[in-house]
Design an enzyme around this catalytic site. Structure first.
Site, PDB file in Angstrom:
ATOM      1  N   GLU A 245      42.158  40.470  33.465  1.00  0.00           N
ATOM      2  CA  GLU A 245      43.445  39.721  34.107  1.00  0.00           C
ATOM      3  C   GLU A 245      42.353  38.562  33.407  1.00  0.00           C
ATOM      4  O   GLU A 245      41.330  38.811  33.353  1.00  0.00           O
ATOM      5  CB  GLU A 245      42.776  39.685  35.901  1.00  0.00           C
ATOM      6  CG  GLU A 245      43.458  38.410  36.729  1.00  0.00           C
ATOM      7  CD  GLU A 245      42.687  37.132  36.729  1.00  0.00           C
ATOM      8  OE1 GLU A 245      42.157  36.363  35.611  1.00  0.00           O
ATOM      9  OE2 GLU A 245      41.485  37.505  37.788  1.00  0.00           O
ATOM     10  N   CYS A 282      41.153  30.720  37.803  1.00  0.00           N
ATOM     11  CA  CYS A 282      41.894  31.137  36.347  1.00  0.00           C
ATOM     12  C   CYS A 282      43.628  31.028  36.733  1.00  0.00           C
ATOM     13  O   CYS A 282      44.342  31.489  36.557  1.00  0.00           O
ATOM     14  CB  CYS A 282      41.860  32.747  36.521  1.00  0.00           C
ATOM     15  SG  CYS A 282      41.973  33.516  37.522  1.00  0.00           S
TER      16      CYS A 282
END
Length: 518
Positions: A245, A282
């Site tokens: 990720e 993120c």
């Protein structure tokens, strides 16, 4: 001649002062850790999911029991402060319990039984089985949520896999203490030796990815780091999956009705979201698309100018942020506002820049993430231009739509376009909060992640660490517990196409000519 062992040493982001180090794991130590993980793998896989849930409950209890100590260490190494760190630790404990509850519920096993009397004429039984030892590389920006005891670790244990975590060099002291808390909790709850371990050092991390004993890798971090692991794992004689990720620019789209009716609310919410945690998320919204003529961009600039500075997690992140800003300006971004700066340590300041829509072309640096509290604002002149911009952007983890409320006719079109580009679409909210629930998906197409089918948050996170296996005409004595007729784990199963919840009788379709498992 004695050799001083290499160490990962943390630094105080506020001052740059070096902190205590954590010695690197030696090759012999790593070999022993991996051997124990291999020995533990069949034990962990063969343990009832409800028992694994008890292990994770113990981990959660351990985190809470040591909360003050752990938060103090984390703050000294990350400068993320309060209320962020206490809240993140509490969520980490809750997520450990959540993944345990997902395991105990049992549907993740996806057990299916087609008896010999069915259309195939054979006895077929299928379930998702644990893959074996999992290597976890945690994130710098979420020391609890995506660290040693974070989503990857807890979901892998819940799925029935031993875990070997690589300590993050941004917070090594915390990694070491967390590992001790987790190991003690698992031992006290009866988990086998080898179910969990920590390794330290860059070379140890590479060796984990190379090790034959490791069956999968979970990673949260930069695109550079994630893709390096993907390529290394693919080059093995027996390649393994890397669930990386990585994150990119997450767009936020303001509709015309939203700009007309909620400008102040949208401006305030956007600034709070993209500067949260010094922009080191993120899921940070890094690009704001607003209709031409809107006052939202100017209002965001005013708010950014009043924003206090913050500290990046590491000197490297602070330096990369400064380089990223320079690169964006060189690519055509015009700075509208600079926030204040604390002026010491890994200091960073919020930045808002404006970009012409025509400058957003494939391959432009303007489409790439700048990790930190920087955002771009872009005006679109028409719906067609807005839609074209959305299809030009890199795929992302998440996107937001700021609407005019019920009856806003633009929302459906924008949501549909974004659903092809991102893993999660948020309407009238911001993407920087990720709830760990049954329906959550935290992923997205490349380059946001290496595996668009996978999520690192939510109940489906367990799927990464299992794989389906079918058993045809296998005797009962050779079947795993989840597929035997007596269903000792009490899992929900699909019998001859009909779903049976846990505790339902299998007597109407479970018997056969091969000792009850025909």
């Amino acid at each position: 001649m004695s050799v001083t062992p290499a160490v990962d040493a943390g630094h105080d982001p506020r001052t740059g002062e070096r902190r205590a180090g954590l010695a690197h794991t030696t090759p012999d130590e790593l070999a022993a850790i991996l051997d124990r993980a291999v020995q533990a793998a069949p034990v962990v896989a063969g343990t009832a999911p409800a028992t694994r849930a008890a292990w994770l409950d113990a981990v959660a209890d351990g985190l809470e029991a040591h909360a003050d100590e752990l938060v103090a260490i984390a703050d000294a190494e990350t400068a993320l402060g309060s209320p962020r760190l206490p809240g993140e630790l509490a969520k980490a404990a809750a997520q450990a319990r959540f993944y345990g509850s997902v395991a105990a519920e049992g549907s993740f096993v996806d057990a299916r039984i087609d008896t010999a009397g069915g259309p195939a004429g054979v006895d077929l039984r299928r379930a998702r089985r644990p893959v074996g030892p999992v290597a976890v590389f945690g994130a710098s920006n979420f020391p609890f949520g995506f660290g040693v005891a974070g989503h990857d670790t807890c979901s892998a244990l819940a799925a029935g896999c031993p875990v070997v975590v690589k300590a993050h060099p941004a917070h090594p002291e915390l990694s070491g203490r967390l590992a001790q808390v987790v190991a003690d909790a698992l031992t006290s709850a009866g988990a086998p030796e080898g179910a969990f371990a920590l390794v330290v050092g860059f070379d140890s991390g590479l060796a984990l990815v190379d090790a034959d004993q490791v069956a999968a890798v979970g990673f949260t971090g930069s695109q550079t780091g994630g893709m390096a692991l993907v390529e290394r794992a693919a080059a093995r004689p027996r390649p393994i999956p890397v669930y990386a990720e990585m994150g990119t620019v997450n767009p936020a789209v303001v509709t015309r009705a939203g700009a007309a009716g909620r400008a102040e609310d949208i401006a305030c919410g956007f600034v709070e979201s993209f500067t949260l945690g010094a922009g080191q998320f993120c899921t940070k919204p890094g690009l704001l698309l607003v209709p031409a003529g809107s006052e939202i961009g100017a209002r965001v600039a005013d708010l950014v100018a009043e924003r206090d500075g913050a500290h990046a997690l590491t000197q490297g992140i602070a330096a990369a942020y400064a380089t990223g800003r320079s690169d964006l300006e060189a690519a055509g971004a015009r700075v509208l506002a600079d926030g204040r700066t604390p002026g010491a340590g890994n200091a960073v300041q919020a930045v808002l820049a404006q970009v012409d829509a025509k400058a957003l072309t494939p391959g432009s640096r303007l489409l790439e993430e700048c990790f930190g509290p920087l955002a771009l604002v872009v005006e679109y002149a028409s719906d067609d231009q807005r839609d074209q911009l959305l299809t030009t952007l890199q795929p992302s983890l998440a996107a937001a739509v700021a609407s005019g409320g019920e009856g806003d006719t633009e929302v459906a079109c924008v949501v549909e376009l974004l659903s092809h580009q991102v893993g999660r679409v948020v309407v009238d909210g911001w993407p920087t909060g990720v709830a760990g629930t049954w329906a959550q998906h935290h992923g997205g197409p490349w380059p946001a992640t290496s595996r668009p089918d996978a999520t690192s948050v939510g109940a489906a996170a367990l799927d990464r660490f299992t794989r389906p296996v079918a058993y045809q005409d296998v005797p009962a004595s050779a079947l795993p517990p989840e597929l035997t007729d007596d269903n000792p784990w009490g899992l929900p199963r699909r019998m001859d196409g009909r779903l049976q919840q846990s505790g339902d009788s299998d007597s109407d379709g479970g018997g056969g000519s091969r000792g009850g498992a025909a």
